[in-house]
Write a protein that holds these residues in place. Structure first.
Motif, PDB file in Angstrom:
ATOM      1  N   GLU A  81     -10.822  85.559 -36.264  1.00 44.70           N
ATOM      2  CA  GLU A  81      -9.488  86.077 -36.605  1.00 44.70           C
ATOM      3  C   GLU A  81      -9.604  87.464 -37.244  1.00 44.70           C
ATOM      4  OE1 GLU A  81      -7.094  83.381 -38.886  1.00 44.70           O
ATOM      5  OE2 GLU A  81      -6.608  82.192 -37.120  1.00 44.70           O
ATOM      6  N   THR A  82     -10.601  87.623 -38.096  1.00 49.50           N
ATOM      7  CA  THR A  82     -10.777  88.917 -38.778  1.00 49.50           C
ATOM      8  C   THR A  82     -11.127  90.017 -37.780  1.00 49.50           C
ATOM      9  OG1 THR A  82     -11.516  87.738 -40.733  1.00 49.50           O
ATOM     10  CG2 THR A  82     -12.030  90.081 -40.640  1.00 49.50           C
ATOM     11  N   TYR A  83     -11.993  89.698 -36.808  1.00 47.91           N
ATOM     12  CA  TYR A  83     -12.332  90.705 -35.792  1.00 47.91           C
ATOM     13  C   TYR A  83     -11.067  91.153 -35.060  1.00 47.91           C
ATOM     14  CZ  TYR A  83     -17.113  88.932 -36.386  1.00 47.91           C
ATOM     15  OH  TYR A  83     -18.319  88.549 -36.902  1.00 47.91           O
ATOM     16  N   ILE A  84     -10.233  90.174 -34.714  1.00 48.34           N
ATOM     17  CA  ILE A  84      -9.034  90.523 -33.937  1.00 48.34           C
ATOM     18  C   ILE A  84      -8.061  91.329 -34.802  1.00 48.34           C
ATOM     19  CG2 ILE A  84      -7.120  89.621 -32.570  1.00 48.34           C
ATOM     20  CD1 ILE A  84      -8.810  87.141 -31.988  1.00 48.34           C
ATOM     21  N   ILE A  85      -7.889  90.899 -36.061  1.00 44.82           N
ATOM     22  CA  ILE A  85      -6.971  91.633 -36.949  1.00 44.82           C
ATOM     23  C   ILE A  85      -7.446  93.073 -37.118  1.00 44.82           C
ATOM     24  CG2 ILE A  85      -6.109  91.801 -39.327  1.00 44.82           C
ATOM     25  CD1 ILE A  85      -6.460  88.703 -39.428  1.00 44.82           C
ATOM     26  N   THR A  86      -8.746  93.230 -37.335  1.00 44.14           N
ATOM     27  CA  THR A  86      -9.252  94.591 -37.579  1.00 44.14           C
ATOM     28  C   THR A  86      -9.203  95.435 -36.301  1.00 44.14           C
ATOM     29  OG1 THR A  86     -11.495  93.709 -37.282  1.00 44.14           O
ATOM     30  CG2 THR A  86     -10.738  94.043 -39.548  1.00 44.14           C
ATOM     31  N   ALA A  87      -9.062  94.780 -35.162  1.00 44.93           N
ATOM     32  CA  ALA A  87      -8.896  95.541 -33.917  1.00 44.93           C
ATOM     33  C   ALA A  87      -7.424  95.851 -33.655  1.00 44.93           C
ATOM     34  CB  ALA A  87      -9.479  94.750 -32.742  1.00 44.93           C
ATOM     35  N   LEU A  88      -6.569  94.873 -33.904  1.00 42.90           N
ATOM     36  CA  LEU A  88      -5.152  95.024 -33.559  1.00 42.90           C
ATOM     37  C   LEU A  88      -4.396  95.948 -34.512  1.00 42.90           C
ATOM     38  CD1 LEU A  88      -4.067  91.357 -32.686  1.00 42.90           C
ATOM     39  CD2 LEU A  88      -4.067  93.292 -31.124  1.00 42.90           C
ATOM     40  N   LEU A 239       0.505  85.139 -36.204  1.00 42.84           N
ATOM     41  CA  LEU A 239       0.765  86.578 -36.328  1.00 42.84           C
ATOM     42  C   LEU A 239      -0.066  87.366 -35.305  1.00 42.84           C
ATOM     43  CD1 LEU A 239       0.796  86.883 -40.238  1.00 42.84           C
ATOM     44  CD2 LEU A 239       2.770  87.095 -38.717  1.00 42.84           C
ATOM     45  N   ILE A 240      -1.311  86.946 -35.133  1.00 40.04           N
ATOM     46  CA  ILE A 240      -2.193  87.625 -34.160  1.00 40.04           C
ATOM     47  C   ILE A 240      -1.618  87.506 -32.749  1.00 40.04           C
ATOM     48  CG2 ILE A 240      -4.435  87.386 -32.988  1.00 40.04           C
ATOM     49  CD1 ILE A 240      -5.635  86.715 -35.765  1.00 40.04           C
ATOM     50  N   ILE A 241      -1.192  86.294 -32.405  1.00 49.14           N
ATOM     51  CA  ILE A 241      -0.644  86.079 -31.058  1.00 49.14           C
ATOM     52  C   ILE A 241       0.618  86.931 -30.874  1.00 49.14           C
ATOM     53  CG2 ILE A 241       0.402  84.358 -29.496  1.00 49.14           C
ATOM     54  CD1 ILE A 241      -2.639  84.104 -29.800  1.00 49.14           C
ATOM     55  N   GLY A 242       1.396  87.036 -31.929  1.00 45.59           N
ATOM     56  CA  GLY A 242       2.596  87.871 -31.879  1.00 45.59           C
ATOM     57  C   GLY A 242       2.258  89.326 -31.601  1.00 45.59           C
ATOM     58  N   ARG A 243       1.233  89.819 -32.277  1.00 49.07           N
ATOM     59  CA  ARG A 243       0.837  91.215 -32.064  1.00 49.07           C
ATOM     60  C   ARG A 243       0.297  91.398 -30.648  1.00 49.07           C
ATOM     61  NH1 ARG A 243       1.682  95.180 -31.871  1.00 49.07           N
ATOM     62  NH2 ARG A 243       3.642  94.277 -32.517  1.00 49.07           N
ATOM     63  N   TRP A 244      -0.493  90.419 -30.213  1.00 51.02           N
ATOM     64  CA  TRP A 244      -1.067  90.478 -28.852  1.00 51.02           C
ATOM     65  C   TRP A 244       0.045  90.564 -27.799  1.00 51.02           C
ATOM     66  CZ3 TRP A 244      -2.087  85.419 -26.015  1.00 51.02           C
ATOM     67  CH2 TRP A 244      -2.616  85.647 -24.739  1.00 51.02           C
ATOM     68  N   LEU A 245       1.099  89.775 -27.998  1.00 48.94           N
ATOM     69  CA  LEU A 245       2.192  89.734 -27.025  1.00 48.94           C
ATOM     70  C   LEU A 245       3.243  90.807 -27.305  1.00 48.94           C
ATOM     71  CD1 LEU A 245       2.650  85.845 -26.760  1.00 48.94           C
ATOM     72  CD2 LEU A 245       1.421  87.358 -25.195  1.00 48.94           C
ATOM     73  N   ASP A 246       2.931  91.688 -28.251  1.00 51.47           N
ATOM     74  CA  ASP A 246       3.854  92.761 -28.629  1.00 51.47           C
ATOM     75  C   ASP A 246       5.223  92.203 -29.012  1.00 51.47           C
ATOM     76  OD1 ASP A 246       4.624  95.289 -29.224  1.00 51.47           O
ATOM     77  OD2 ASP A 246       5.138  95.856 -27.168  1.00 51.47           O
ATOM     78  N   PRO A 486     -10.124 100.281 -30.766  1.00 53.96           N
ATOM     79  CA  PRO A 486     -10.169  98.860 -31.166  1.00 53.96           C
ATOM     80  C   PRO A 486      -8.986  98.059 -30.642  1.00 53.96           C
ATOM     81  CG  PRO A 486     -10.594 100.299 -33.028  1.00 53.96           C
ATOM     82  CD  PRO A 486     -10.174 101.183 -31.908  1.00 53.96           C
ATOM     83  N   ALA A 487      -7.798  98.654 -30.642  1.00 54.62           N
ATOM     84  CA  ALA A 487      -6.619  97.902 -30.197  1.00 54.62           C
ATOM     85  C   ALA A 487      -6.712  97.533 -28.725  1.00 54.62           C
ATOM     86  CB  ALA A 487      -5.357  98.709 -30.454  1.00 54.62           C
ATOM     87  N   LEU A 488      -7.339  98.407 -27.939  1.00 57.18           N
ATOM     88  CA  LEU A 488      -7.479  98.105 -26.511  1.00 57.18           C
ATOM     89  C   LEU A 488      -8.597  97.103 -26.255  1.00 57.18           C
ATOM     90  CD1 LEU A 488      -6.969 101.626 -24.922  1.00 57.18           C
ATOM     91  CD2 LEU A 488      -5.356  99.738 -25.051  1.00 57.18           C
ATOM     92  N   GLU A 489      -9.519  97.028 -27.212  1.00 56.18           N
ATOM     93  CA  GLU A 489     -10.650  96.097 -27.056  1.00 56.18           C
ATOM     94  C   GLU A 489     -10.195  94.643 -26.965  1.00 56.18           C
ATOM     95  OE1 GLU A 489     -14.750  96.564 -28.817  1.00 56.18           O
ATOM     96  OE2 GLU A 489     -13.496  97.522 -30.313  1.00 56.18           O
TER      97      GLU A 489
END
Lengths: 492, 313
Positions: A81-88, A239-246, A486-489
């Motif tokens: 989760e932390t990896y994804i947050i720090t990327a998003l 929250l992560i899924i929300g950011r992923w799906l914009d 990172p966001a595109l990763e």
């Protein structure tokens, strides 16, 4: 040498590489230690594993072993989760690097040395390293809170489609920050009693003391800790899924304050169990859980609406079947939201039902039967969290076409089959007596094993594929290692 | 074209999932059939005498999961085996004849003088009145009742009495001037003084005790599941091709782990639940560790719950 360095640079320097390592570590741990219980134990696999690997499993230390096992798996999930947050999310590069470095070293050290201590004799050096690993993860959490600080003008929203204050503070970032901060505090909430009980190794599993009329503050803290940590992991993932799906628009503007409020109240309720608020703590927790779940509902409505809209663009006026097809077209984007809905049948719904009818039904059963519900429903919640991550990961690594559908539907259908079967198993006493339960037990355990086994096989296939890919000079790993944004990763 | 067909299949998958869940529900209903009571039971004489008692001396022992030093200041005598179906039906016939118990609706009840009520959360009052000892029409019960006489079901006379509530266990012991053991008395009798996790020693195998899927001749996991074994079954003999290990406790008690949970007398203030010890035929191995407890309302009865008594030496 260069070849190895390039691979290591990918695995520990890129978001997708870090997630791959964490998924592999959790997968290996789950597969290996999952063989020590359940059907594998009945088939004799447990004894073979214990003998072959020279494990030292003293009966009196079982609870301690399990606690370390749960913690090490959870640390891996928190790292993902932390990896994804720090990327998003936007943040300073130094802080991103520091957080990732600390949490990676932390969870790997905690996992390897913790399991070494727990299952291969009590080597105290390993125990020290385990604690050191957990400490590093804690500091990574503190740094993450600093990195997420939402009142820095650099992170104010630039488009009005997202929830924000009048000043422009990004409310989604506030939600991330609130969840991260309360996670760090709730980790301490468990660390303090953990140090107390662990120091003398007088550990206990929370589900074994639920019926005691008098519990100490530390016992309450342990029970509160395990509940809130899982809830916070789930909220953060939402929250992560929300950011992923914009996630954006009016529903986003309603949902974010709900998440912030829900998370805060939920935590206050849980922390309240060690204060004079204890008698009403459950009520406060319900009050907090409701807005958080409503926030998740907003996300589901938004996400499914988007899927339907995208998938039915070719139709002037799509009918219900066309809309349904559009909704189900991409299992990797439909699945995470579906799993959130499904959670209500197998976790939240069960929890509320049990709470409402506790004295009339469930407390009339032996404690071991009630314990099945407790352990079953949080295992299911953990499993649902894992499947949501796996579905997102499938999209992240760019699965396409047939493989994407097989992977996506495989994870959704077989995990839900297992979770539904576990739910029936937990609640079987409602429909069948002890003396007549065996056919039902056999059936649901078989379905559970089929479901979980298939998901693990799917995961293993993906991991083997990614492992083989690492041996290719210009494999996917090389392509993924080139990504610098990172966001595109973390997008397909 | 293939792609289109595959899409259709994929879209059917959620519907198939719901179908499977419905199937689960149906299986649940269909499962309400075969039970151990309906199965024919292998008759085994273990030669362990259920009428035997053994003295447990006063003194210290290591109690609980963390081996706390505890001293029992009194000695006591405890039954070598669980109370058997034969013994309990004998009690029921005598107790019914002299009015110690009576039939109310579909259960046999007896008077219990009640416990102090503390009004704690979830606590239920146990006031002085009649409480169920055993159900009369439960097919899982190991005895028959023709309206006048209680008798063991065929093949079950030397099996532990089950489907008996805490009140029923308490009543049996009281009727004969005995009592239920306290948790500490039970544990010392089970593990002796050296801190072992199992009555017979330090490791558990399928030849030591009757637990879930332990493979004894009284279990068939495909149909009725796990059944009780006769008391003293794990005595080193081989029955129906199943070799057992002699697995008494240090004081010579049998079945102190597995087979049936055993009611103990402990009453915790603010808690109406009663505790059980030892694990059962339906327990996974960790529940057979001697310090593990289970609990239930005192009127609960089940096919995996029995008891034994203690008396003064």
């Amino acid at each position: 040498m260069l070849t190895i360095r390039q691979r290591l640079s990918y695995l520990f320097g890129s978001t997708k590489g870090l997630i791959l390592v964490a998924v592999a570590m959790i997968g290996l741990e789950t597969a290996l230690f999952g063989m020590l219980s359940g059907p594998m134990a009945e088939l004799g696999v447990r004894d073979w594993i214990v003998r072959s690997l020279g494990m030292q499993l003293l009966p009196a230390e079982r609870e301690g072993r399990i606690i370390i096992l749960y913690h090490t798996i959870a640390m891996g999930v928190i790292a993902i989760e932390t990896y994804i947050i720090t990327a998003l999310l936007k943040m300073k590069t130094f802080l991103r690097t520091a957080v990732r470095t600390l949490i990676t070293v932390g969870y790997l050290v905690a996992m390897i040395s913790g399991m070494g201590f727990a299952y291969w004799g009590h080597n105290w050096a390993l125990h020290g390293l385990y604690i050191a690993g957990l400490t590093l993860i804690f500091f990574a959490g503190v740094l993450l809170c600093i990195a997420l600080w939402p009142w820095d003008r650099a992170y104010f929203v630039t488009t009005k489609a997202y929830a924000h204050t009048r000043n422009g503070v990004d409310l989604e970032r506030v939600a991330f920050f609130t969840t991260a901060l309360t996670t760090v505090i709730s980790a301490l909430f468990g660390a303090v009693p953990g140090a107390y009980f662990g120091n003398g190794f007088r550990v206990f599993l929370a589900e074994n003391i639920i019926r005691l009329p008098e519990k100490t503050g530390f016992q309450y803290a342990v029970i509160g800790h395990l509940h809130i940590m899982l809830a916070l992991i789930a909220i953060m993932l939402t929250l992560i899924i929300g950011r992923w799906l914009d996630f954006k628009g009016i529903l986003h503007k309603i949902a974010m304050p709900l998440f912030i409020l829900g998370t805060l109240v939920l935590n206050l309720g849980v922390w309240g169990v060690v204060t004079p608020l204890e008698p009403i703590a459950h009520m406060i927790i319900y009050v907090g859980a409701t807005p958080a779940m409503l926030g998740a509902l907003m996300l589901v409505i938004y996400g499914w609406d988007e899927l339907i809209r995208e998938g039915s663009q070719g139709f002037v006026k799509p009918n219900a079947i066309q809309k349904l097809r559009a909704l189900l077209h991409d299992p990797l984007r439909f699945g995470p939201l579906w799993q959130m809905v499904f959670m209500n049948f197998t976790v939240s719904g069960v929890g509320i039902f049990v709470a409402v009818r506790l004295d009339e039904i469930f407390r009339q059963w032996p404690a071991r039967e009630e314990r099945l519900i407790l352990t079953g429903h949080w295992h299911v919640l953990s499993g649902i969290i894992a499947t949501i991550i796996l579905l997102y990961y499938g999209d992240m690594i760019g699965l396409k076409g047939l493989v994407r559908r097989l992977y996506g539907w495989g994870v959704i259908v077989f995990s839900d089959l297992a979770f539904a079967a576990v739910t029936v198993y937990e609640l079987k006493r409602l429909v069948v007596s002890e003396s007549a339960q065996q056919s039902l037990v056999n059936t649901v355990l078989l379905l559970t094993d089929i479901g979980l086994g298939t998901v693990l096989v799917i995961l293993a296939l993906i991991l083997v594929w990614r492992l083989l890919d690492l041996f290719r000079r210009q494999g996917r790993w090389a392509e993924e290692a080139q990504q610098s944004d990172p966001a595109l990763e973390v997008k397909a | 074209m293939r792609h289109v067909q595959f899409s259709s299949i994929c879209e059917m998958i959620p519907r198939l999932t719901w179908g499977l869940f419905c199937l689960l529900g149906l299986l649940g209903l269909s499962a309400c059939r075969s039970s151990v009571a309906e199965a024919s039971v292998l008759s085994v004489d273990t030669s362990i005498d259920p009428e035997a008692w053994v003295v447990i001396p006063a003194g210290p022992f290591l109690a609980g999961q963390f081996n706390d030093q505890v001293t029992l200041t009194h000695s006591y005598t405890i039954m070598v085996t669980d109370v058997t179906v034969e013994q309990y039906t004998r009690f029921l016939n005598q107790a019914l004849a002299d009015g110690f118990v009576k039939i109310e609706a579909d259960q046999l009840v007896g008077f219990y003088p009640g416990d102090p009520f503390h009004g704690a959360k979830h606590e239920e009052a146990i006031s002085p009145k009649n409480y169920p000892f055993v159900p009369l029409n439960d097919p899982a019960s190991p005895f028959t009742f023709d309206g006048k006489i209680f008798a063991p079901r065929s093949g079950l006379s030397n099996h532990p009495m089950t489907n008996v509530s805490w009140f029923g266990a308490w009543g049996y012991c009281r009727y004969y001037g005995y009592r239920l053991p306290t948790g500490l008395e039970w544990e010392k009798a089970a593990r002796g003084i050296d801190g072992r996790p199992y009555p017979w020693g330090w490791d558990l195998t399928k030849a030591n005790a009757n637990f879930y899927a332990s493979g004894d001749p009284f279990e068939d996991m495909r149909t009725y599941g796990s059944g009780t074994t006769p008391v003293g079954f794990y005595n080193g003999e081989t029955y129906a091709g199943f070799a057992t290990l002699d697995s008494p406790s240090p004081y010579g008690l049998y079945d102190m782990a597995g087979n049936v949970w055993q009611w103990v007398s402990d009453i915790t203030p603010g808690m109406h639940y009663r505790f059980m010890r030892g694990g059962s035929k339906d327990s996974y191995p960790p529940d057979l560790r001697v310090w593990v407890t289970n609990n239930a309302t005192p009127s609960y009865y089940g096919p995996g719950t029995g008891f034994r008594c203690v008396r003064e030496p």
